[in-house]
Design a protein around this motif. Structure first.
Motif, PDB file in Angstrom:
ATOM      1  N   ASN A   1       1.007  -1.205   0.026  1.00 43.96           N
ATOM      2  CA  ASN A   1       0.344   0.434   0.315  1.00 43.96           C
ATOM      3  C   ASN A   1       1.170   1.231  -0.071  1.00 43.96           C
ATOM      4  O   ASN A   1       0.416   2.198  -0.832  1.00 43.96           O
ATOM      5  N   GLN A   2       2.108   0.821   0.547  1.00 43.61           N
ATOM      6  CA  GLN A   2       2.846   1.976   0.591  1.00 43.61           C
ATOM      7  C   GLN A   2       3.034   2.234  -0.384  1.00 43.61           C
ATOM      8  O   GLN A   2       3.606   3.746  -1.589  1.00 43.61           O
ATOM      9  N   LEU A   3       3.887   1.422  -1.388  1.00 43.05           N
ATOM     10  CA  LEU A   3       4.038   1.092  -2.334  1.00 43.05           C
ATOM     11  C   LEU A   3       3.543   2.151  -3.589  1.00 43.05           C
ATOM     12  O   LEU A   3       3.657   3.080  -4.588  1.00 43.05           O
ATOM     13  N   LEU A   4       2.674   1.796  -3.692  1.00 42.35           N
ATOM     14  CA  LEU A   4       1.343   1.807  -3.805  1.00 42.35           C
ATOM     15  C   LEU A   4       0.971   3.730  -4.429  1.00 42.35           C
ATOM     16  O   LEU A   4       0.787   3.903  -5.406  1.00 42.35           O
ATOM     17  N   GLU A   5       1.191   4.046  -2.814  1.00 40.80           N
ATOM     18  CA  GLU A   5       0.743   5.385  -2.623  1.00 40.80           C
ATOM     19  C   GLU A   5       2.041   6.451  -3.113  1.00 40.80           C
ATOM     20  O   GLU A   5       2.041   7.452  -3.767  1.00 40.80           O
ATOM     21  N   LYS A   6       3.244   5.653  -3.055  1.00 43.13           N
ATOM     22  CA  LYS A   6       4.436   6.473  -3.827  1.00 43.13           C
ATOM     23  C   LYS A   6       4.126   6.214  -5.147  1.00 43.13           C
ATOM     24  O   LYS A   6       4.910   7.466  -5.957  1.00 43.13           O
ATOM     25  N   PHE A   7       4.277   5.462  -5.913  1.00 45.92           N
ATOM     26  CA  PHE A   7       3.631   5.562  -7.201  1.00 45.92           C
ATOM     27  C   PHE A   7       2.721   6.660  -8.030  1.00 45.92           C
ATOM     28  O   PHE A   7       2.859   7.596  -9.032  1.00 45.92           O
ATOM     29  N   ASN A   8       1.706   6.891  -7.340  1.00 45.85           N
ATOM     30  CA  ASN A   8       0.732   7.256  -7.096  1.00 45.85           C
ATOM     31  C   ASN A   8       1.252   8.828  -7.217  1.00 45.85           C
ATOM     32  O   ASN A   8       0.387   9.901  -8.072  1.00 45.85           O
ATOM     33  N   SER A   9       1.977   9.266  -5.831  1.00 45.19           N
ATOM     34  CA  SER A   9       3.162  10.021  -5.854  1.00 45.19           C
ATOM     35  C   SER A   9       3.456  10.908  -7.100  1.00 45.19           C
ATOM     36  O   SER A   9       3.514  11.771  -7.488  1.00 45.19           O
ATOM     37  N   GLY A  10       4.340   9.875  -7.560  1.00 44.70           N
ATOM     38  CA  GLY A  10       5.260   9.858  -8.913  1.00 44.70           C
ATOM     39  C   GLY A  10       4.523  10.288  -9.853  1.00 44.70           C
ATOM     40  O   GLY A  10       5.233  11.360 -10.279  1.00 44.70           O
ATOM     41  N   ILE A  11       3.760   9.452 -10.360  1.00 45.71           N
ATOM     42  CA  ILE A  11       2.786  10.195 -11.196  1.00 45.71           C
ATOM     43  C   ILE A  11       2.524  11.713 -11.559  1.00 45.71           C
ATOM     44  O   ILE A  11       2.216  12.107 -12.523  1.00 45.71           O
ATOM     45  N   ASN A  12       2.152  11.456 -10.065  1.00 42.38           N
ATOM     46  CA  ASN A  12       1.238  13.375 -10.138  1.00 42.38           C
ATOM     47  C   ASN A  12       2.029  14.132 -10.094  1.00 42.38           C
ATOM     48  O   ASN A  12       1.698  14.917 -10.606  1.00 42.38           O
ATOM     49  N   TRP A  13       3.875  13.545  -9.383  1.00 39.68           N
ATOM     50  CA  TRP A  13       4.259  15.385  -9.656  1.00 39.68           C
ATOM     51  C   TRP A  13       5.055  14.924 -11.268  1.00 39.68           C
ATOM     52  O   TRP A  13       5.474  15.872 -11.839  1.00 39.68           O
ATOM     53  N   ASN A  14       5.007  14.287 -11.871  1.00 44.33           N
ATOM     54  CA  ASN A  14       5.131  13.985 -12.778  1.00 44.33           C
ATOM     55  C   ASN A  14       5.131  14.877 -14.719  1.00 44.33           C
ATOM     56  O   ASN A  14       5.395  15.587 -14.637  1.00 44.33           O
ATOM     57  N   ALA A  15       2.841  14.667 -13.243  1.00 48.71           N
ATOM     58  CA  ALA A  15       2.189  15.504 -14.547  1.00 48.71           C
ATOM     59  C   ALA A  15       2.443  16.582 -14.326  1.00 48.71           C
ATOM     60  O   ALA A  15       2.347  17.940 -15.039  1.00 48.71           O
ATOM     61  N   TYR A  16       2.892  16.606 -13.217  1.00 52.20           N
ATOM     62  CA  TYR A  16       3.028  18.852 -12.241  1.00 52.20           C
ATOM     63  C   TYR A  16       4.189  19.221 -13.657  1.00 52.20           C
ATOM     64  O   TYR A  16       3.913  20.244 -14.220  1.00 52.20           O
ATOM     65  N   PHE A  17       5.629  18.680 -13.199  1.00 52.80           N
ATOM     66  CA  PHE A  17       6.711  19.149 -14.374  1.00 52.80           C
ATOM     67  C   PHE A  17       6.820  19.004 -15.306  1.00 52.80           C
ATOM     68  O   PHE A  17       6.673  19.862 -16.296  1.00 52.80           O
ATOM     69  N   TYR A  18       5.419  18.360 -16.277  1.00 51.69           N
ATOM     70  CA  TYR A  18       5.405  18.198 -17.771  1.00 51.69           C
ATOM     71  C   TYR A  18       4.775  19.286 -17.524  1.00 51.69           C
ATOM     72  O   TYR A  18       5.384  20.390 -18.921  1.00 51.69           O
ATOM     73  N   ALA A  19       3.608  19.517 -17.054  1.00 48.82           N
ATOM     74  CA  ALA A  19       2.584  20.975 -17.622  1.00 48.82           C
ATOM     75  C   ALA A  19       4.133  22.033 -17.015  1.00 48.82           C
ATOM     76  O   ALA A  19       3.776  23.244 -17.761  1.00 48.82           O
ATOM     77  N   THR A  20       4.375  22.364 -16.163  1.00 48.07           N
ATOM     78  CA  THR A  20       5.765  23.146 -16.172  1.00 48.07           C
ATOM     79  C   THR A  20       5.984  23.312 -17.317  1.00 48.07           C
ATOM     80  O   THR A  20       6.230  24.977 -17.985  1.00 48.07           O
ATOM     81  N   HIS A  21       6.939  22.293 -17.811  1.00 50.28           N
ATOM     82  CA  HIS A  21       7.598  22.170 -18.912  1.00 50.28           C
ATOM     83  C   HIS A  21       7.256  22.650 -20.143  1.00 50.28           C
ATOM     84  O   HIS A  21       7.874  23.301 -20.440  1.00 50.28           O
ATOM     85  N   LYS A  22       6.162  22.174 -20.818  1.00 48.09           N
ATOM     86  CA  LYS A  22       5.308  22.795 -21.538  1.00 48.09           C
ATOM     87  C   LYS A  22       5.615  24.120 -21.798  1.00 48.09           C
ATOM     88  O   LYS A  22       5.622  24.089 -22.829  1.00 48.09           O
TER      89      LYS A  22
END
Length: 459
Positions: free
Chosen positions: A4-25
């Motif tokens: 469950n902790q691993l899944l939470e980190k996975f979801n968090s990682g995807i959300n922060w990647n989405a934030y960075f991609y939007a900023t970069h774009k």
């Protein structure tokens, strides 16, 4: 770390990647638009081509690290000393590769300078420093993301990116000479990237702080890591032979610059949808499955982890598929059935279908099913070679050629799905998929009449 902790980190990682991609774009689009309107044609071409050369050579010099570091970081993490040596060795290896690649970069940039007839020695002299700093940031990104430190890395790099963009905007409005502006923008990138590296390198203690002292066979793991890196590098290189950077010169030779340009426009438009997904996921999928691989209940958790990953992928891709469907409806209503539009539809749908099957390839990679991967990629390479020979000997139109190319890519992905299903019993989450699909169809039913209304009002 439990599942469950691993899944939470996975979801968090995807959300922060989405934030960075939007900023970069957003920042990249602003700078591109301003430079296009400020620079003369040759200076803008130099800026665009220099960036392309740098990042293309960085891609070739990757040596499979993008997939091997997330795969082996959880294994080395079991022993604190081995883990620290592993990270330091990666950074040292990357520096060595970058330095060895610099002569190739030098000759490529000199050739570009001659082709574009630009006498801006200062701007071109900064290229090696940009190459070195961007390469170091790339390896540090892989290290941080492999340890689910996306939040820290993406917040820091996005802050530096926004600062760099604001400085560039100031330079664009305050500098009148094109050559000087080009040099200053390259210098700004080098300085900001260097500052980013200093912060990232000094913060590696965040990763070193994880203390585990399990006994591991470091020598054998190092050998396994090298083999895995080489296999991943080979498969990535073969996959690139059916992508834009290879296909554009090939199509230019076979169909001429006009039709090749049509492919470029259509492909670049389709890439917007593909990269939204790929940049959002990043290496989080490989990292997630790799942590599951080293878990005590690995066999039991693999199926669960795969379903979670495939469901997340479907949730990202299906809305984009719906948007493409609406775009197709709009162009159909407008009766704008151009060649570019047809190619865009073929490529964009193909990209998103491929992305649906990516979790299967990730399973084969994490499980180190090298035989299955090499057999599939050998078959893929033979199909691609047969297609290229057919294009050179028969009168096949560009639309048909692109459709066949997409079929070759999809066939290889379906073969990977079959191999992963046979060897590891991973099942696609059809219930979740059809639930998302139903929601997209309902949204489409509501929005399609809206398109007709807009069309009526415009006319």
């Amino acid at each position: 770390m439990n599942f469950n902790q691993l899944l939470e980190k996975f979801n968090s990682g995807i959300n922060w990647n989405a934030y960075f991609y939007a900023t970069h774009k957003i920042t990249a689009t602003v700078v591109i638009f301003l430079l296009y309107n400020k620079l003369d044609l040759s200076s803008f071409a130099a800026w665009a081509n220099i960036n392309s050369i740098i990042f293309l050579i960085l891609l070739w010099a990757d040596l499979g690290f993008r997939k091997s570091i997330p795969r082996y970081a959880p294994v080395f993490l079991k022993n604190a000393q081995a883990h620290k040596i592993f990270i330091r060795s990666l950074i040292l290896c990357q520096i060595t590769i970058l330095v060895m690649t610099m002569p190739f970069l030098y000759y490529s940039s000199k050739s570009l300078q001659t082709t574009l007839n630009i006498d801006n020695i200062y701007a071109f002299s900064i290229i090696p420093f940009i190459f070195l700093t961007e390469g170091l940031i790339a390896i540090l990104r892989l290290i941080y993301h492999a340890h689910f430190e996306q939040k820290f890395f993406n917040l820091l790099t996005s802050f530096m990116l926004i600062t760099e963009t604001l400085i560039n905007i100031g330079l664009i409005f305050l500098t009148n000479e094109n050559a000087r502006l080009l040099s200053n923008i390259f210098l700004t990138k080098t300085i900001m990237s260097s500052i980013t590296i200093i912060f990232l390198a000094s913060s590696l203690k965040k990763i070193y702080a994880i203390k585990q002292h399990e006994i591991i066979d470091t020598r054998q793991l190092t050998k396994d890591f090298i083999v895995h890196s080489l296999v991943m590098w080979l498969t990535s290189t073969l996959r690139s032979l059916s992508e834009r950077n290879f296909m554009i010169p090939l199509l230019t030779y076979m169909f001429g610059p006009l039709l090749a340009s049509a492919y470029k426009i259509a492909n670049d438009s389709a890439l917007i949808f593909q990269r939204i997904v790929l940049k959002t996921v990043g290496t989080a999928d490989t990292t997630f499955l790799s942590y599951v691989e080293v878990a005590p209940e690995e066999k039991k958790l693999t199926e669960v982890a795969f379903k979670k990953l495939a469901t997340k992928m479907a949730a990202l891709r299906l809305p984009l598929l719906g948007i493409i469907g609406l775009i197709m409806c709009w162009f159909f209503i407008q009766k704008n059935n151009t060649l570019v539009f047809h190619i865009f539809c073929i490529i964009s749908i193909s990209y998103l279908l491929e992305a649906m099957l990516l979790p299967y390839e990730r399973v084969l990679e994490v499980k180190r099913s090298y035989r299955a991967l090499m057999h599939i990629y050998l078959f893929y390479a033979l199909l691609l070679l047969f297609l290229i020979i057919s294009l050179s000997t028969t009168l096949i139109g560009l639309r048909t050629a692109i459709a066949l190319l997409c079929c070759v890519r999809l066939v290889s992905m379906f073969m990977m799905a079959y191999a992963a299903f046979i060897h590891f019993s991973v099942h696609f989450p059809f219930n979740s998929f059809f639930l998302f699909l139903k929601r997209i169809l309902y949204s489409g039913i509501v929005l399609i009449p809206f398109i007709f209304i807009v069309k009526f009002l415009i006319n």
